[in-house]
Scaffold this motif. Sequence first.
Motif, PDB file in Angstrom:
ATOM      1  N   SER A 261       0.828  -1.209   0.000  1.00  0.00           N
ATOM      2  CA  SER A 261       0.000   0.000   0.000  1.00  0.00           C
ATOM      3  C   SER A 261       0.861   1.258   0.000  1.00  0.00           C
ATOM      4  O   SER A 261       0.624   2.198  -0.773  1.00  0.00           O
ATOM      5  N   VAL A 319      -4.320  -1.583  -4.325  1.00  0.00           N
ATOM      6  CA  VAL A 319      -4.256  -1.276  -2.894  1.00  0.00           C
ATOM      7  C   VAL A 319      -5.557  -1.683  -2.209  1.00  0.00           C
ATOM      8  O   VAL A 319      -5.550  -2.321  -1.153  1.00  0.00           O
ATOM      9  N   ASP A 320      -6.676  -1.306  -2.786  1.00  0.00           N
ATOM     10  CA  ASP A 320      -7.964  -1.643  -2.186  1.00  0.00           C
ATOM     11  C   ASP A 320      -8.137  -3.154  -2.050  1.00  0.00           C
ATOM     12  O   ASP A 320      -8.643  -3.644  -1.034  1.00  0.00           O
ATOM     13  N   ILE A 323      -5.935  -4.546   0.849  1.00  0.00           N
ATOM     14  CA  ILE A 323      -6.461  -4.157   2.158  1.00  0.00           C
ATOM     15  C   ILE A 323      -7.717  -4.950   2.504  1.00  0.00           C
ATOM     16  O   ILE A 323      -7.908  -5.373   3.645  1.00  0.00           O
ATOM     17  N   LEU A 343      -5.833   4.494   6.349  1.00  0.00           N
ATOM     18  CA  LEU A 343      -5.903   3.042   6.238  1.00  0.00           C
ATOM     19  C   LEU A 343      -6.167   2.486   7.623  1.00  0.00           C
ATOM     20  O   LEU A 343      -5.492   2.845   8.592  1.00  0.00           O
TER      21      LEU A 343
END
Length: 350
Positions: A261, A319-320, A323, A343
Amino acid sequence: MLNLFRHSEEADLERILAEHAAIASGAPDDCQSHEKQFRDLLQALPAAIYTTDAQGRITFFNRGCVEFAGRTPKIGDMWCVTWKLFLPDGTPLAHEDCPMAIALKENRPVRDMEAIAERPDGSRICFMPYPTPLRDESGRLIGAVNMLVDITTRKQAEERMMLLTQEVDHRSNNLLAVIQAMLRLTKAETAEEFQAAFQGRLSALANVQRLFSVSRWTGASLKTIIEEELRPYAANDARRVSITGCDIRLPATLAQAIAVSVHELATNAAKYGSLSKPSGTIDISWQTDAADNLLLHWTESGGPRTAEPVRKGFGVGAVDGVIRTLSGSISRQWKPEGLVCELSFPSIAA
């Protein structure tokens, strides 16, 4: 290494047997002198050594036996100097069934057997016995000598190595799963863009693996992960990057997610955000709450004016996705002065 230890122990036994043979074959006048030399030899050797007669009664024990057994044996005790015996799996082992008893009853040396001795204070020792029959000049069994070699440290090292091997195997499988997921999430318009994006993310993961290796798999430092990902952007001016937060040890999956990230956020900042202009800066900070939830703040300023993009970029999607695999969340605000990200990751205890 184990073979080297055994070679040394067998050499000690050869010396003992050679000395005993000299006693058995010597003239009667020399027997007393040879007997003293024999016992002096047994006292000098660092291992616990004792002898028995042909019936299994202890006739001699050296100082090493007292330390080994945690007690002072008695001349005439049967079979062994230890208080209690167990097999390696913890099953009790009766003294009349111990390796020394087998050696005398079957008139043969016993090798490659391990056992556990318990002292009167409850402490235990893993050991390897070397019971060996003693015979007179005519070959008649007259007793036996036994050397008890403490292998506790060796066994503990083997167990640590096994645990480390299992941990490395687990981490390797985990890393492969992360790479496969990252491969699915990495998108690009051209092969060159895909290669550059994927190599950058692999580099971030490799850095996390190195940190885990250095820490002997106890955890990766959050502060170090962020510092190393942002180091290239602060190389010429340390004021461009501000990092604030108490250091935290992260478990593998969380460390990997944060590394990817932060790498992606820094890459986007260098292309479109605050790091694309010499005056731009990044402030990154974090804190945890009582439930070990981690909240990480990423704030850009001093770069070009920003606005929410019309189309979600490939880096944002990657990134999403990473996560979400950890039940985390991310929020973004495209303020005029720069991107602000938060985050959140639940229950980060390593």
